[in-house]
Write an enzyme that holds these catalytic residues in place. Structure first.
Site, PDB file in Angstrom:
ATOM      1  CG  ASP A 105      -1.997   0.993   1.193  1.00 17.98           C
ATOM      2  OD1 ASP A 105      -2.111   1.669   0.156  1.00 17.98           O
ATOM      3  OD2 ASP A 105      -2.749   1.102   2.180  1.00 17.98           O
ATOM      4  CG  ASP A 116      -3.121   3.956  -3.547  1.00 17.07           C
ATOM      5  OD1 ASP A 116      -4.049   3.183  -3.850  1.00 17.07           O
ATOM      6  OD2 ASP A 116      -3.222   4.795  -2.654  1.00 17.07           O
ATOM      7  CD  GLU A 117      -5.510  -0.606  -1.356  1.00 17.87           C
ATOM      8  OE1 GLU A 117      -5.266  -1.458  -0.497  1.00 17.87           O
ATOM      9  OE2 GLU A 117      -6.432   0.209  -1.243  1.00 17.87           O
TER      10      GLU A 117
END
Lengths: 421, 372
Positions: A45, A138-139
């Site tokens: 993350d 983003d993860e």
């Protein structure tokens, strides 16, 4: 105990109880865990991703609180850690965020930059394993099972290297959660943010979950939480008291999942292409509006955005969904099943427009959204034409031609008049 | 109320009533059938608020009266009783139960007050005429396959029954379409129907109506108003609201200039279509028709499941033509042909195709092609 230095990637044997420092570089940023070299399911993350990209690209911002989000009426999509200290949180209305942190620099999201950065990270992850399940820009989950031999290093080492590369090559930091299933990996990545690395081993799973609140579970939102609380379930310990059959009887399939999660079990696999279930776009207005023309313009632009994504993914949807949020935050949604799945902006717009006309509420609204659901692979125009709407096929052809023009000359090369409303 | 009735007569009356009742009901009384006994008859009345059916049967009425019980339960009981048995229905107003007795079987059913049962308001009918059952049967049977189920175009969810100008004068006409295909069926104008307003008879009503039309000798009394339509035999009265909407102008949809004519044995054609369609993909079901000089080649090419081809002798004298259709649509229109050859009139691969039986223009079908 197996230990690893996250700065120089030195693997060493740590004496239990002692101060943990890398024997090679003396860095304190080390991790030691009995199962460090056997666990292989990870969650990565990025830390305050959008804000970090902005700070990287504009070093002047480094020491300032930065909030990414659209307009005064929008919501915070990301706040940097400086802004978070002041209490700013994601999804918080902008006015509230600015009240908490008036000197914050508000930046409109630059999606292209984030997509670019996300792609670079993705590329690094792809060098590690094909088992990547991106959850957003983003993860992502990573399944590194069975890659140790190939890389000559255990998953933990590869993951430490990933965050180091992200830092040195991209100037971005991320936090890693390493465990034996997705649920715990996701929980772990959140434990030591930012730029963290947390491990939850098989042995300590039960002890770790004990007395943790159930809202920690990804997918348990306010509604589920309220339902659980009604049943007297607040923590994992409460959950453990329940019989599996009773949980299923009360909460359906969610109950079964909860029963397993309470025991730290999660059998979902990291799947590289988790199926998309729906595509939707929505927009929050700068000022609440009931202006039919204005709403119509938004309806068209949103339909077009939904259609663009459907076309890019080669899918179409059998159900068209319209979402409206009134000034008092109450939300209306309307859905309609179509005989022939829709992909064209024209079809999505017409259906959504019909739903909108059927709402019979003048507004004002603060948000409008359009989406498609019940997705199927596209049929490549093998559909039967419509006797009663002979222009439909011509409108379809016109839209495909428009798409071609846009592809060559840019998205604004050709627009419908109603897109300007 | 206390009546005795022969099981077969009871079953017939109750089954017609229970089929109108919706299986899932939010209003309890709508799951019930209203039983009214008077004179030498018993009446069974059921409704879903859009359709009402009243079925009359002769019975020995010992004590007149009325009550309501679950239509489905009563039907199930009567269905399971031995053939030829005599059934007694008796209601004791105080207990609020209906007792059903036949031989040694004894049932006690919960009732709801008859006053709660919604009786459809009677209406002023503009037009009353009578038509033989086979005529109505043909009109609806041949058109109902094309009824749309799309909720967006609710006005297509029925058969448009109206008076129209046919080739040989005014006719009683039924039209149904879902936008992919269309059926237009004409019948001789019955006496007294001249001023009938055009009405859209809902799909469910068409289904219920079918049960009144089995007997070839039967004359059906038809009454039509702007909002309701009624079909009646001496025993059964079916009243239905009509769809409140405007049926689209279908005449511009029916192609006039299609000249490429193919004549084919409908049964052979249907069988061939069915065979090649076996390999077609579940979703598109596309069948390609390639026509050339008295020869028709039907083919399916589904990349993920396989390919099939079949040749058929036809009468065709025009230029080469390739056109694709949904197999299901071809099968449905081909199965409407029962006496002569099927005549297809094509224009181009993108235009609607017309189909009729021989030279008979009283039943015309239009089907949209699909790109293959």
């Amino acid at each position: 105990m197996d230990a690893l230095c996250r700065d120089c990637l030195n693997s060493f044997d740590a004496k239990p109880g002692g101060l943990l420092r890398c024997p090679a570089c003396r860095s304190p940023r080390c991790i030691a865990h009995a199962e460090l070299n056997t666990l292989s399911i990870a969650h990565m993350d990025c830390d305050a991703f959008y804000a970090s990209v902005e700070k990287r690209d504009n070093p002047e911002l480094a020491a300032k609180p930065v909030i990414i989000g659209g307009g005064r009426r929008g919501v915070v999509s990301t706040a940097c850690y400086i802004a978070r200290i002041r209490g700013v949180r994601s999804a918080m209305p902008m006015f509230q965020a600015l009240k908490l942190c008036p000197e914050a620099v508000v930046i409109k999201p630059r999606m292209e930059a984030y997509v670019e950065a996300s792609r670079a990270i993705r590329q690094m992850m792809e060098e590690m394993t094909p088992g990547i399940e991106p959850l957003s820009l983003d993860e992502a989950f990573l399944d590194l099972t069975g890659t140790a031999r190939l890389h000559g290093h255990p998953p933990a080492w590869m993951l430490a290297r990933l965050t180091r590369r992200m830092k040195t090559e991209l100037g971005l930091t991320g936090s890693i959660g390493l465990s034996h299933n997705k649920f715990l990996a996701k929980v772990a990545s959140d434990l030591d943010k930012p730029h963290g690395f947390s491990v939850i081993g098989v042995a300590e799973t039960a002890a770790f979950l004990k007395d943790k609140p159930v809202r920690m579970i990804w997918g348990v939102g306010a509604a589920t939480q309220a339902a659980l609380e009604k049943a007297g379930i607040r923590t994992f310990t409460d959950l453990l008291r329940w019989d599996r059959t009773d949980l299923v009887a009360r909460f359906g399939s969610m109950g079964d999942r909860l029963w397993h999660l309470a025991r730290g079990e999660d059998r979902r696999r990291v799947s590289a292409n988790a199926p998309v279930k729906s595509i939707s776009k929505e927009t929050t207005f700068n000022e609440d509006t009931g202006d039919a023309d204005l709403l119509d313009g938004h309806l068209w632009r949103l339909s077009e955005q939904v259609a663009d994504r459907a076309k890019a993914k080669g899918i179409e949807g059998r159900v068209v969904v319209l979402k409206l949020r009134r000034a008092d935050f109450t939300t209306l949604s309307r859905r309609l099943s179509l005989r022939d799945p829709a992909q064209l902006a024209d079809t999505i717009y017409r259906t959504a427009r019909g739903l909108f006309d059927g709402v019979g509420d003048q507004g004002p609204y603060r948000l409008i959204g359009v989406g498609i659901a019940d997705l199927t692979p596209e049929s490549n125009g093998a559909a039967t034409g419509d006797l009663l709407d002979p222009d439909a096929s011509r409108r379809g052809q016109a839209e495909r031609a428009t798409d071609e023009i846009r592809k060559r000359f840019g998205p604004d090369a050709i627009l419908k008049g109603r897109a300007l409303r | 109320m206390k009546i005795s009735i022969e099981r077969a007569a009871l079953l017939k009356a109750v089954s017609q009533a229970q089929s109108v009742v919706e299986r899932r009901n939010t209003i309890p009384i709508l799951a019930n059938v209203l039983i009214e006994a008077e004179g030498n008859d018993v009446q069974f009345r059921a409704t879903d608020l859009d359709i009402e059916v009243v079925d009359k049967a002769p019975a020995m009425v010992e004590r007149a009266g009325a009550t309501t019980v679950s239509a489905v339960t009563l039907h199930e009981i009567v269905r399971k009783l031995p053939d030829g048995s005599m059934v007694t229905l008796s209601e004791d107003g105080a207990a609020g139960r209906l007792t059903v007795t036949a031989g040694r079987s004894n049932f006690n059913l919960a009732t709801l007050p008859k006053e709660d049962f919604p009786v459809m308001a009677s209406s002023e009918y503009h037009s009353n005429f009578s038509a033989p059952a086979p005529v109505l049967r043909r009109l609806f049977d041949k058109s109902k396959f094309a009824i749309s189920t799309e909720e967006t175009r609710y006005y297509l969810n029925g058969v448009y029954m109206h008076i129209a100008e046919g080739e040989g004068g005014r006719v009683l006409r039924c039209v149904a379409t879902d936008g992919h295909r269309l059926a237009r069926i004409d019948a001789e104008l019955p006496e007294g129907a001249e001023d009938m307003p055009g009405v859209i008879v809902p799909r469910k009503t068409v289904g219920e109506l079918r049960k009144l039309l089995e007997d070839d000798e039967m004359k059906i009394a038809v009454s039509v108003s702007e909002t309701k339509v009624r079909f009646a035999t001496p025993d059964i009265t079916l009243t239905s609201k009509v769809i409140d909407g405007t049926f689209p102008d279908y005449s511009r949809v029916i192609p006039q200039g299609n000249t490429k004519k193919m004549e084919v044995d409908a049964a052979d054609f249907a069988k061939a279509v069915d065979r090649v369609a076996t390999v077609s993909s579940e979703r598109s079901r596309a069948v390609k028709l390639a026509l050339d000089e008295d020869r028709l080649v039907l083919s399916v090419n589904a990349p993920d499941s396989g390919a099939a081809e079949e040749e058929l002798a036809v009468a065709y004298g025009d230029e080469r033509l390739e056109i694709g259709f949904n197999a299901k649509y071809l099968l449905e229109i081909a199965s409407q042909v029962d006496r002569e050859n099927a005549v297809f009139l094509f224009n181009s691969a993108g235009d609607p195709t017309l189909m009729r039986e021989g030279n008979d223009t009283s039943a015309v079908y239009v089907v949209m092609p699909m790109r293959v």
